[in-house]
Design an enzyme around this catalytic site. Sequence first.
Site, mmCIF file in Angstrom:
data_model
loop_
_atom_site.group_PDB
_atom_site.id
_atom_site.type_symbol
_atom_site.label_atom_id
_atom_site.label_comp_id
_atom_site.label_asym_id
_atom_site.label_seq_id
_atom_site.Cartn_x
_atom_site.Cartn_y
_atom_site.Cartn_z
ATOM 1 C CB SER A 146 -0.948 -0.052 1.212
ATOM 2 O OG SER A 146 -2.003 0.848 1.080
ATOM 3 C CG ASP A 188 7.304 4.958 -11.449
ATOM 4 O OD1 ASP A 188 7.848 3.876 -11.729
ATOM 5 O OD2 ASP A 188 6.075 5.100 -11.320
ATOM 6 C CE LYS A 207 -4.888 -2.227 0.929
ATOM 7 N NZ LYS A 207 -4.940 -0.775 0.746
#
Length: 549
Positions: free
Chosen positions: A291, A302, A316
Amino acid sequence: MLKKSLTGLALVGLGLGLFSFKTESERYFEIAKNLDVFATLFKEVNTYYVDDVPPSKMVRTGIDAMLKSLDPYTNYIPEDDIEDFRTMTTGQYGGIGALVGERDGKIIVQMPYENSPAHKAGLNIGDEILKIDGIAVTGKNSSEVSKLLKGQANTIVKLEVKGYGQSKSKAVELTRSNITVENVPYYGMVDQEIGYFQLSGFTMDASKEVRNAVQKLKEQGARKIIFDLRDNPGGLLHEAVNISNVFVDKGKDIVSTKGKVKEWNKTYKALDEPLDKEIPLVILTSSRSASAAEIVAGVMQDYDRAVLVGERTFGKGLVQATRPLSYNSQLKVTTAKYYIPSGRCIQAIDYTHRNEDGSVGKIADSLRVAFKTANGRVVYDGGGVSPDVEVGRKPYSDITRAIASKGYFFDYANKYKLEHPTISTANKFKLSDAEYQNFMAYLSDKDVNYTTNVERELIELSEQAKEGKHLNDIQSELDAIKKKVSHNKANDLTRFKPEIQEMLEAEIASRYYFQKGYIESTFDDDETILMAKKVLNNPQEFNSYLQKK
Protein backbone atom coordinates in the site's frame (compact mmCIF):
# COMPACT_ATOMS: atom_id res chain seq x y z
CA MET A 1 -5.52 1.65 4.65
CA LEU A 2 -5.03 4.69 2.49
CA LYS A 3 -7.26 7.33 4.04
CA LYS A 4 -8.91 10.00 1.92
CA SER A 5 -11.30 12.67 3.15
CA LEU A 6 -14.74 12.23 1.63
CA THR A 7 -17.27 15.00 2.03
CA GLY A 8 -20.50 13.48 0.80
CA LEU A 9 -22.21 10.87 -1.29
CA ALA A 10 -22.21 11.84 -4.96
CA LEU A 11 -25.14 10.62 -7.05
CA VAL A 12 -23.86 9.80 -10.50
CA GLY A 13 -25.81 9.15 -13.64
CA LEU A 14 -28.42 11.89 -13.16
CA GLY A 15 -29.10 13.96 -16.24
CA LEU A 16 -27.65 11.39 -18.64
CA GLY A 17 -30.93 10.81 -20.42
CA LEU A 18 -34.11 8.84 -19.85
CA PHE A 19 -32.53 5.42 -20.42
CA SER A 20 -29.72 6.03 -17.91
CA PHE A 21 -32.19 7.45 -15.36
CA LYS A 22 -34.43 4.42 -15.75
CA THR A 23 -31.49 2.06 -15.24
CA GLU A 24 -30.45 3.92 -12.09
CA SER A 25 -34.05 3.85 -10.84
CA GLU A 26 -34.21 0.12 -11.39
CA ARG A 27 -30.95 -0.27 -9.48
CA TYR A 28 -32.28 1.65 -6.46
CA PHE A 29 -35.49 -0.38 -6.60
CA GLU A 30 -33.44 -3.58 -6.56
CA ILE A 31 -31.54 -2.33 -3.50
CA ALA A 32 -34.79 -1.43 -1.68
CA LYS A 33 -36.34 -4.75 -2.64
CA ASN A 34 -33.44 -6.81 -1.31
CA LEU A 35 -33.23 -4.81 1.92
CA ASP A 36 -36.94 -5.49 2.44
CA VAL A 37 -36.42 -9.21 1.76
CA PHE A 38 -33.53 -9.28 4.24
CA ALA A 39 -35.58 -7.52 6.94
CA THR A 40 -38.59 -9.82 6.55
CA LEU A 41 -36.35 -12.91 6.39
CA PHE A 42 -34.56 -11.95 9.58
CA LYS A 43 -37.88 -11.29 11.31
CA GLU A 44 -39.15 -14.77 10.37
CA VAL A 45 -35.91 -16.47 11.49
CA ASN A 46 -35.99 -14.54 14.77
CA THR A 47 -39.61 -15.53 15.38
CA TYR A 48 -39.61 -19.19 14.37
CA TYR A 49 -36.07 -20.57 14.61
CA VAL A 50 -35.89 -23.37 17.19
CA ASP A 51 -33.27 -21.63 19.37
CA ASP A 52 -32.74 -18.03 20.41
CA VAL A 53 -31.08 -15.95 17.69
CA PRO A 54 -28.62 -13.21 18.77
CA PRO A 55 -29.64 -10.31 16.49
CA SER A 56 -26.35 -8.37 16.51
CA LYS A 57 -24.24 -11.45 15.89
CA MET A 58 -26.45 -12.64 13.05
CA VAL A 59 -26.51 -9.29 11.27
CA ARG A 60 -22.74 -8.84 11.77
CA THR A 61 -22.16 -12.23 10.15
CA GLY A 62 -24.25 -11.14 7.17
CA ILE A 63 -22.46 -7.79 6.85
CA ASP A 64 -18.99 -9.34 7.10
CA ALA A 65 -19.81 -12.01 4.51
CA MET A 66 -21.22 -9.39 2.12
CA LEU A 67 -18.16 -7.14 2.39
CA LYS A 68 -15.76 -10.06 2.18
CA SER A 69 -17.16 -10.85 -1.26
CA LEU A 70 -15.79 -7.48 -2.46
CA ASP A 71 -12.20 -7.39 -1.15
CA PRO A 72 -10.35 -7.88 2.18
CA TYR A 73 -10.02 -4.13 2.77
CA THR A 74 -13.70 -3.12 2.77
CA ASN A 75 -14.77 -3.58 6.41
CA TYR A 76 -17.53 -2.68 8.86
CA ILE A 77 -16.24 -1.03 12.05
CA PRO A 78 -18.76 -1.20 14.92
CA GLU A 79 -18.76 1.38 17.70
CA ASP A 80 -16.88 -0.98 20.05
CA ASP A 81 -13.93 -1.17 17.64
CA ILE A 82 -13.70 2.53 16.74
CA GLU A 83 -11.00 3.24 19.33
CA ASP A 84 -8.79 0.45 18.00
CA PHE A 85 -9.32 1.72 14.46
CA ARG A 86 -8.38 5.24 15.54
CA THR A 87 -5.19 3.87 17.10
CA MET A 88 -4.32 2.16 13.80
CA THR A 89 -4.60 5.41 11.84
CA THR A 90 -3.14 7.84 14.38
CA GLY A 91 -0.65 5.62 16.20
CA GLN A 92 -1.88 7.13 19.46
CA TYR A 93 -3.74 5.75 22.47
CA GLY A 94 -3.98 6.11 26.22
CA GLY A 95 -2.16 3.34 28.05
CA ILE A 96 1.04 2.12 29.69
CA GLY A 97 3.15 1.73 26.53
CA ALA A 98 3.91 -1.98 26.40
CA LEU A 99 3.30 -4.76 23.92
CA VAL A 100 1.81 -7.80 25.68
CA GLY A 101 1.14 -11.28 24.38
CA GLU A 102 -0.14 -14.69 25.43
CA ARG A 103 2.24 -17.59 26.01
CA ASP A 104 1.25 -20.96 27.46
CA GLY A 105 -1.87 -19.40 28.98
CA LYS A 106 0.09 -16.57 30.59
CA ILE A 107 0.06 -12.86 29.74
CA ILE A 108 3.65 -11.82 29.16
CA VAL A 109 5.23 -8.40 28.58
CA GLN A 110 6.89 -8.72 25.16
CA MET A 111 8.26 -5.23 24.68
CA PRO A 112 7.92 -2.05 26.80
CA TYR A 113 8.34 1.12 24.73
CA GLU A 114 11.27 3.25 25.80
CA ASN A 115 10.38 6.12 28.17
CA SER A 116 6.80 4.86 28.51
CA PRO A 117 5.04 4.43 31.88
CA ALA A 118 5.75 0.68 31.64
CA HIS A 119 9.45 1.32 31.06
CA LYS A 120 9.69 3.89 33.84
CA ALA A 121 7.87 1.57 36.27
CA GLY A 122 10.49 -1.12 35.66
CA LEU A 123 8.44 -3.62 33.66
CA ASN A 124 10.75 -5.92 31.71
CA ILE A 125 10.40 -8.26 28.77
CA GLY A 126 9.26 -11.61 30.13
CA ASP A 127 7.37 -10.26 33.15
CA GLU A 128 4.07 -12.04 33.73
CA ILE A 129 0.95 -9.92 34.37
CA LEU A 130 -1.34 -11.65 36.89
CA LYS A 131 -3.97 -8.99 37.64
CA ILE A 132 -5.04 -5.59 36.29
CA ASP A 133 -6.93 -3.41 38.78
CA GLY A 134 -7.72 -6.55 40.77
CA ILE A 135 -9.05 -8.44 37.76
CA ALA A 136 -7.28 -11.77 37.15
CA VAL A 137 -6.17 -12.10 33.54
CA THR A 138 -6.11 -15.91 33.54
CA GLY A 139 -8.08 -17.16 30.54
CA LYS A 140 -8.15 -13.77 28.82
CA ASN A 141 -6.57 -13.25 25.42
CA SER A 142 -4.06 -10.49 24.65
CA SER A 143 -6.75 -8.30 23.05
CA GLU A 144 -8.90 -8.40 26.20
CA VAL A 145 -5.88 -7.64 28.35
CA SER A 146 -4.90 -4.74 26.09
CA LYS A 147 -8.32 -3.15 26.60
CA LEU A 148 -7.92 -3.42 30.38
CA LEU A 149 -4.53 -1.70 30.19
CA LYS A 150 -5.76 1.15 28.00
CA GLY A 151 -7.58 4.16 29.39
CA GLN A 152 -7.57 7.92 29.65
CA ALA A 153 -4.22 9.61 30.17
CA ASN A 154 -3.37 10.53 33.78
CA THR A 155 -5.51 7.71 35.20
CA ILE A 156 -4.05 5.08 37.54
CA VAL A 157 -3.81 1.39 36.71
CA LYS A 158 -2.63 -1.16 39.29
CA LEU A 159 -0.91 -4.34 38.17
CA GLU A 160 0.14 -7.50 39.92
CA VAL A 161 3.29 -8.68 38.17
CA LYS A 162 5.69 -11.59 38.58
CA GLY A 163 9.17 -11.00 37.18
CA TYR A 164 10.97 -13.64 35.17
CA GLY A 165 12.68 -16.12 37.49
CA GLN A 166 10.89 -14.72 40.56
CA SER A 167 8.74 -16.83 42.87
CA LYS A 168 6.73 -13.96 44.35
CA SER A 169 4.61 -11.34 42.61
CA LYS A 170 4.71 -7.62 43.30
CA ALA A 171 2.27 -4.71 42.98
CA VAL A 172 3.08 -2.05 40.39
CA GLU A 173 1.14 1.22 40.10
CA LEU A 174 1.35 3.13 36.83
CA THR A 175 -0.11 6.37 35.54
CA ARG A 176 -1.36 6.00 31.98
CA SER A 177 -0.19 8.55 29.44
CA ASN A 178 -0.81 9.39 25.79
CA ILE A 179 1.28 6.84 23.92
CA THR A 180 2.47 7.50 20.38
CA VAL A 181 3.77 4.46 18.51
CA GLU A 182 6.78 5.60 16.51
CA ASN A 183 6.67 5.19 12.74
CA VAL A 184 10.47 5.34 12.67
CA PRO A 185 11.53 2.94 15.45
CA TYR A 186 15.20 3.23 14.56
CA TYR A 187 17.73 5.41 12.77
CA GLY A 188 21.51 5.22 13.03
CA MET A 189 24.76 4.73 11.17
CA VAL A 190 25.67 1.30 9.76
CA ASP A 191 29.19 2.51 8.95
CA GLN A 192 31.03 5.83 8.77
CA GLU A 193 29.22 7.02 5.61
CA ILE A 194 25.95 5.08 5.40
CA GLY A 195 22.93 6.01 7.48
CA TYR A 196 19.98 3.67 7.97
CA PHE A 197 16.40 4.19 9.11
CA GLN A 198 13.40 1.91 9.34
CA LEU A 199 9.82 3.01 8.64
CA SER A 200 7.29 0.59 10.15
CA GLY A 201 4.01 2.45 9.51
CA PHE A 202 2.27 5.42 7.92
CA THR A 203 0.24 6.89 10.77
CA MET A 204 -0.01 10.61 11.56
CA ASP A 205 3.28 12.54 11.40
CA ALA A 206 5.17 9.67 9.76
CA SER A 207 6.61 12.13 7.23
CA LYS A 208 7.87 14.40 10.02
CA GLU A 209 9.61 11.43 11.64
CA VAL A 210 11.23 10.48 8.31
CA ARG A 211 12.38 14.04 7.65
CA ASN A 212 13.81 14.24 11.18
CA ALA A 213 15.58 10.87 10.81
CA VAL A 214 17.22 11.86 7.51
CA GLN A 215 18.29 15.22 8.94
CA LYS A 216 19.79 13.59 12.05
CA LEU A 217 21.64 11.02 9.95
CA LYS A 218 23.15 13.75 7.79
CA GLU A 219 24.26 15.57 10.93
CA GLN A 220 25.96 12.34 12.05
CA GLY A 221 27.91 12.24 8.78
CA ALA A 222 25.68 10.15 6.50
CA ARG A 223 26.53 10.63 2.83
CA LYS A 224 24.35 7.70 1.69
CA ILE A 225 21.03 6.41 3.03
CA ILE A 226 19.38 2.99 3.42
CA PHE A 227 15.59 3.41 3.78
CA ASP A 228 13.99 0.19 5.12
CA LEU A 229 10.36 -0.38 4.06
CA ARG A 230 10.36 -4.14 4.57
CA ASP A 231 7.17 -5.58 6.08
CA ASN A 232 5.59 -2.10 6.22
CA PRO A 233 1.82 -2.66 5.71
CA GLY A 234 1.06 0.94 4.67
CA GLY A 235 -1.29 3.52 6.13
CA LEU A 236 -2.26 7.11 5.36
CA LEU A 237 -2.03 8.25 1.74
CA HIS A 238 -0.99 11.83 2.46
CA GLU A 239 1.90 10.59 4.60
CA ALA A 240 3.17 8.55 1.63
CA VAL A 241 2.99 11.70 -0.50
CA ASN A 242 4.89 13.78 2.07
CA ILE A 243 7.55 11.11 2.60
CA SER A 244 8.17 10.89 -1.15
CA ASN A 245 8.50 14.68 -1.12
CA VAL A 246 11.50 14.37 1.24
CA PHE A 247 13.53 13.06 -1.70
CA VAL A 248 11.89 14.48 -4.90
CA ASP A 249 11.38 17.99 -6.26
CA LYS A 250 8.51 20.27 -5.34
CA GLY A 251 5.73 20.13 -7.94
CA LYS A 252 6.38 16.54 -9.02
CA ASP A 253 3.39 14.20 -9.40
CA ILE A 254 3.44 11.58 -6.63
CA VAL A 255 0.29 9.52 -7.00
CA SER A 256 -3.14 9.73 -8.69
CA THR A 257 -6.34 8.09 -7.46
CA LYS A 258 -9.10 7.02 -9.88
CA GLY A 259 -12.44 5.53 -8.89
CA LYS A 260 -16.14 5.36 -9.69
CA VAL A 261 -16.96 8.83 -8.36
CA LYS A 262 -15.07 11.08 -10.78
CA GLU A 263 -15.30 14.11 -8.47
CA TRP A 264 -13.05 12.30 -6.00
CA ASN A 265 -10.28 11.56 -8.52
CA LYS A 266 -7.18 13.50 -7.63
CA THR A 267 -3.49 13.86 -8.40
CA TYR A 268 -1.28 14.43 -5.38
CA LYS A 269 1.87 16.49 -5.92
CA ALA A 270 4.97 17.20 -3.88
CA LEU A 271 4.14 20.50 -2.17
CA ASP A 272 7.37 21.29 -0.32
CA GLU A 273 11.03 21.69 -1.10
CA PRO A 274 12.81 18.32 -0.73
CA LEU A 275 15.19 17.76 2.15
CA ASP A 276 17.74 16.11 -0.16
CA LYS A 277 17.20 15.17 -3.80
CA GLU A 278 20.80 14.13 -4.46
CA ILE A 279 21.95 11.85 -1.65
CA PRO A 280 22.40 8.23 -2.89
CA LEU A 281 19.41 6.24 -1.66
CA VAL A 282 18.64 2.52 -1.44
CA ILE A 283 15.15 1.38 -0.46
CA LEU A 284 14.66 -2.08 1.04
CA THR A 285 11.42 -3.91 0.14
CA SER A 286 9.84 -7.25 0.99
CA SER A 287 6.83 -9.26 -0.11
CA ARG A 288 4.98 -7.76 2.87
CA SER A 289 5.67 -4.13 1.93
CA ALA A 290 2.22 -2.92 0.93
CA SER A 291 0.00 0.00 0.00
CA ALA A 292 1.54 3.32 1.11
CA ALA A 293 4.95 1.62 1.34
CA GLU A 294 4.58 0.62 -2.31
CA ILE A 295 3.69 4.18 -3.28
CA VAL A 296 6.95 5.48 -1.79
CA ALA A 297 9.02 2.65 -3.29
CA GLY A 298 7.29 3.02 -6.68
CA VAL A 299 7.70 6.80 -6.78
CA MET A 300 11.42 6.49 -6.03
CA GLN A 301 11.76 3.91 -8.79
CA ASP A 302 9.69 5.82 -11.36
CA TYR A 303 11.80 8.95 -10.88
CA ASP A 304 15.03 6.88 -10.80
CA ARG A 305 15.66 8.44 -7.40
CA ALA A 306 16.64 5.24 -5.55
CA VAL A 307 17.80 1.70 -6.15
CA LEU A 308 15.33 -0.86 -4.77
CA VAL A 309 16.86 -3.91 -3.06
CA GLY A 310 14.95 -6.92 -1.73
CA GLU A 311 11.77 -8.67 -2.84
CA ARG A 312 8.83 -7.79 -5.07
CA THR A 313 6.26 -5.95 -2.94
CA PHE A 314 2.79 -7.19 -1.99
CA GLY A 315 0.79 -5.49 -4.74
CA LYS A 316 -1.97 -3.50 -3.01
CA GLY A 317 -2.97 -0.67 -5.32
CA LEU A 318 -6.35 0.08 -3.73
CA VAL A 319 -7.41 3.18 -1.81
CA GLN A 320 -9.81 3.06 1.15
CA ALA A 321 -11.90 5.80 2.71
CA THR A 322 -14.06 5.81 5.85
CA ARG A 323 -17.77 6.67 5.76
CA PRO A 324 -19.85 7.41 8.88
CA LEU A 325 -22.75 5.06 9.63
CA SER A 326 -25.53 5.17 12.21
CA TYR A 327 -24.92 4.36 15.89
CA ASN A 328 -21.34 5.70 15.76
CA SER A 329 -20.12 2.90 13.48
CA GLN A 330 -18.14 3.34 10.28
CA LEU A 331 -17.52 1.72 6.93
CA LYS A 332 -14.02 1.42 5.51
CA VAL A 333 -14.60 1.06 1.78
CA THR A 334 -12.36 0.75 -1.27
CA THR A 335 -13.07 3.84 -3.40
CA ALA A 336 -10.27 3.95 -5.96
CA LYS A 337 -7.07 2.54 -7.40
CA TYR A 338 -3.86 4.50 -7.24
CA TYR A 339 -1.39 5.15 -10.04
CA ILE A 340 2.24 6.14 -9.50
CA PRO A 341 4.14 8.63 -11.75
CA SER A 342 4.93 6.22 -14.62
CA GLY A 343 1.19 5.60 -14.94
CA ARG A 344 1.15 2.08 -13.57
CA CYS A 345 -1.16 0.59 -10.95
CA ILE A 346 0.59 -2.11 -8.97
CA GLN A 347 -2.55 -3.97 -7.76
CA ALA A 348 -1.69 -7.68 -7.94
CA ILE A 349 -5.04 -9.38 -7.27
CA ASP A 350 -8.09 -8.92 -9.50
CA TYR A 351 -11.07 -8.85 -7.15
CA THR A 352 -13.47 -7.75 -9.91
CA HIS A 353 -13.13 -10.83 -12.11
CA ARG A 354 -13.48 -13.80 -9.80
CA ASN A 355 -13.41 -17.48 -10.69
CA GLU A 356 -16.63 -19.50 -10.77
CA ASP A 357 -15.99 -20.76 -7.23
CA GLY A 358 -15.57 -17.16 -5.97
CA SER A 359 -11.80 -17.38 -5.57
CA VAL A 360 -9.48 -14.71 -6.87
CA GLY A 361 -6.18 -14.94 -8.67
CA LYS A 362 -3.16 -12.75 -9.21
CA ILE A 363 -2.66 -10.99 -12.52
CA ALA A 364 -0.43 -13.22 -14.64
CA ASP A 365 3.05 -11.89 -15.41
CA SER A 366 2.28 -12.33 -19.12
CA LEU A 367 -0.58 -9.82 -18.79
CA ARG A 368 1.43 -7.13 -17.04
CA VAL A 369 1.81 -3.92 -19.05
CA ALA A 370 5.16 -2.19 -19.52
CA PHE A 371 5.72 1.45 -18.48
CA LYS A 372 8.86 3.58 -18.37
CA THR A 373 10.66 5.47 -15.64
CA ALA A 374 12.03 9.00 -16.06
CA ASN A 375 15.30 7.58 -17.45
CA GLY A 376 13.48 5.19 -19.78
CA ARG A 377 13.85 2.01 -17.72
CA VAL A 378 11.07 -0.53 -18.29
CA VAL A 379 8.83 -1.26 -15.29
CA TYR A 380 5.57 -3.17 -15.06
CA ASP A 381 2.12 -2.82 -13.52
CA GLY A 382 -0.17 -5.41 -11.98
CA GLY A 383 2.01 -7.22 -9.49
CA GLY A 384 3.67 -5.04 -6.92
CA VAL A 385 6.93 -3.13 -7.34
CA SER A 386 9.84 -5.29 -8.49
CA PRO A 387 13.27 -4.53 -6.96
CA ASP A 388 16.25 -3.48 -9.05
CA VAL A 389 18.40 -5.92 -7.07
CA GLU A 390 16.61 -9.04 -5.88
CA VAL A 391 17.52 -10.50 -2.49
CA GLY A 392 15.18 -13.22 -1.28
CA ARG A 393 14.01 -13.77 2.27
CA LYS A 394 16.54 -15.85 4.17
CA PRO A 395 15.31 -19.44 4.62
CA TYR A 396 15.79 -20.73 8.16
CA SER A 397 16.39 -24.35 9.08
CA ASP A 398 13.73 -26.52 10.69
CA ILE A 399 15.54 -26.53 14.04
CA THR A 400 15.83 -22.73 14.12
CA ARG A 401 12.11 -22.37 13.40
CA ALA A 402 11.29 -24.97 16.09
CA ILE A 403 13.37 -23.17 18.74
CA ALA A 404 11.74 -19.84 17.84
CA SER A 405 8.15 -21.15 17.70
CA LYS A 406 8.46 -22.82 21.11
CA GLY A 407 9.77 -19.64 22.70
CA TYR A 408 13.19 -20.91 23.69
CA PHE A 409 15.03 -17.89 22.23
CA PHE A 410 12.66 -15.63 24.20
CA ASP A 411 13.06 -17.54 27.48
CA TYR A 412 16.82 -17.95 27.27
CA ALA A 413 17.28 -14.22 26.58
CA ASN A 414 15.38 -13.51 29.82
CA LYS A 415 17.61 -16.00 31.65
CA TYR A 416 20.73 -14.41 30.17
CA LYS A 417 19.63 -10.93 31.26
CA LEU A 418 19.07 -12.20 34.80
CA GLU A 419 22.61 -13.57 34.93
CA HIS A 420 24.36 -10.71 33.07
CA PRO A 421 23.48 -7.18 34.26
CA THR A 422 25.18 -5.51 31.27
CA ILE A 423 26.49 -6.30 27.78
CA SER A 424 28.39 -4.34 25.14
CA THR A 425 26.51 -2.21 22.61
CA ALA A 426 23.97 -4.08 20.50
CA ASN A 427 25.97 -3.86 17.25
CA LYS A 428 29.09 -5.27 18.96
CA PHE A 429 27.49 -7.92 21.17
CA LYS A 430 28.50 -11.48 20.24
CA LEU A 431 28.12 -14.75 22.14
CA SER A 432 31.30 -16.65 22.85
CA ASP A 433 31.63 -20.34 21.93
CA ALA A 434 31.30 -21.19 25.61
CA GLU A 435 28.09 -19.18 25.88
CA TYR A 436 26.66 -20.96 22.85
CA GLN A 437 27.51 -24.27 24.53
CA ASN A 438 25.51 -23.04 27.55
CA PHE A 439 22.53 -22.46 25.26
CA MET A 440 22.88 -26.00 23.86
CA ALA A 441 22.93 -27.33 27.42
CA TYR A 442 19.79 -25.28 28.20
CA LEU A 443 18.01 -26.97 25.28
CA SER A 444 19.12 -30.48 26.31
CA ASP A 445 16.02 -31.14 28.41
CA LYS A 446 13.63 -29.11 26.23
CA ASP A 447 11.21 -30.39 23.60
CA VAL A 448 12.92 -29.44 20.35
CA ASN A 449 11.30 -32.15 18.25
CA TYR A 450 10.54 -31.16 14.68
CA THR A 451 9.87 -32.81 11.35
CA THR A 452 12.22 -31.94 8.51
CA ASN A 453 11.14 -31.62 4.89
CA VAL A 454 12.97 -34.88 4.12
CA GLU A 455 11.05 -36.68 6.89
CA ARG A 456 7.76 -35.34 5.58
CA GLU A 457 8.60 -36.55 2.09
CA LEU A 458 9.60 -39.96 3.46
CA ILE A 459 6.25 -40.27 5.23
CA GLU A 460 4.44 -39.35 2.02
CA LEU A 461 6.55 -41.81 0.03
CA SER A 462 5.81 -44.59 2.55
CA GLU A 463 2.07 -43.95 2.30
CA GLN A 464 2.18 -43.98 -1.50
CA ALA A 465 4.26 -47.17 -1.51
CA LYS A 466 1.82 -48.77 0.90
CA GLU A 467 -1.14 -47.88 -1.32
CA GLY A 468 0.68 -49.29 -4.34
CA LYS A 469 1.65 -52.43 -2.37
CA HIS A 470 5.40 -51.73 -2.87
CA LEU A 471 6.29 -50.82 0.70
CA ASN A 472 8.01 -54.13 1.47
CA ASP A 473 10.22 -53.70 -1.58
CA ILE A 474 11.73 -50.40 -0.36
CA GLN A 475 11.27 -50.63 3.42
CA SER A 476 14.94 -51.30 4.14
CA GLU A 477 16.05 -48.32 2.04
CA LEU A 478 13.50 -46.06 3.75
CA ASP A 479 14.68 -47.19 7.20
CA ALA A 480 18.29 -46.44 6.26
CA ILE A 481 17.41 -42.92 5.11
CA LYS A 482 15.34 -42.29 8.24
CA LYS A 483 18.27 -43.37 10.41
CA LYS A 484 20.62 -41.06 8.52
CA VAL A 485 18.22 -38.11 8.83
CA SER A 486 17.77 -38.79 12.56
CA HIS A 487 21.56 -38.77 13.01
CA ASN A 488 21.82 -35.45 11.15
CA LYS A 489 19.11 -33.90 13.35
CA ALA A 490 21.20 -34.65 16.42
CA ASN A 491 23.93 -32.45 14.97
CA ASP A 492 21.66 -29.63 13.79
CA LEU A 493 22.51 -27.33 16.72
CA THR A 494 26.10 -27.40 15.51
CA ARG A 495 25.38 -27.42 11.76
CA PHE A 496 23.12 -24.39 11.96
CA LYS A 497 25.01 -22.57 14.70
CA PRO A 498 25.51 -19.32 12.69
CA GLU A 499 21.80 -18.65 12.13
CA ILE A 500 20.76 -19.88 15.60
CA GLN A 501 23.39 -17.70 17.27
CA GLU A 502 22.37 -14.73 15.10
CA MET A 503 18.74 -14.94 16.26
CA LEU A 504 19.70 -15.52 19.89
CA GLU A 505 22.05 -12.51 19.92
CA ALA A 506 19.30 -10.25 18.54
CA GLU A 507 16.85 -11.51 21.19
CA ILE A 508 19.37 -10.94 23.99
CA ALA A 509 20.24 -7.45 22.70
CA SER A 510 16.56 -6.50 22.92
CA ARG A 511 16.58 -7.21 26.67
CA TYR A 512 19.09 -4.40 27.21
CA TYR A 513 18.35 -1.99 24.35
CA PHE A 514 14.73 -2.87 23.48
CA GLN A 515 13.52 -2.59 19.88
CA LYS A 516 16.42 -0.41 18.78
CA GLY A 517 18.88 -2.97 20.07
CA TYR A 518 17.14 -5.81 18.24
CA ILE A 519 17.33 -3.91 14.94
CA GLU A 520 20.93 -2.79 15.41
CA SER A 521 22.16 -6.27 16.26
CA THR A 522 21.10 -7.61 12.83
CA PHE A 523 23.23 -5.25 10.73
CA ASP A 524 26.11 -7.72 10.31
CA ASP A 525 23.87 -10.66 9.38
CA ASP A 526 21.06 -9.11 7.31
CA GLU A 527 21.74 -10.11 3.71
CA THR A 528 19.53 -7.37 2.28
CA ILE A 529 21.30 -4.65 4.27
CA LEU A 530 24.68 -6.09 3.27
CA MET A 531 23.65 -5.96 -0.40
CA ALA A 532 22.43 -2.37 0.02
CA LYS A 533 25.81 -1.41 1.49
CA LYS A 534 27.59 -3.10 -1.42
CA VAL A 535 25.51 -1.16 -3.98
CA LEU A 536 25.98 2.17 -2.19
CA ASN A 537 29.73 1.68 -1.82
CA ASN A 538 30.12 1.17 -5.58
CA PRO A 539 28.99 4.40 -7.31
CA GLN A 540 29.35 2.91 -10.77
CA GLU A 541 27.15 -0.06 -9.89
CA PHE A 542 24.63 2.20 -8.11
CA ASN A 543 24.28 4.49 -11.16
CA SER A 544 24.05 1.56 -13.57
CA TYR A 545 20.81 0.37 -11.96
CA LEU A 546 19.21 3.77 -12.57
CA GLN A 547 20.07 4.02 -16.26
CA LYS A 548 18.16 2.69 -19.25
CA LYS A 549 19.51 -0.72 -20.24
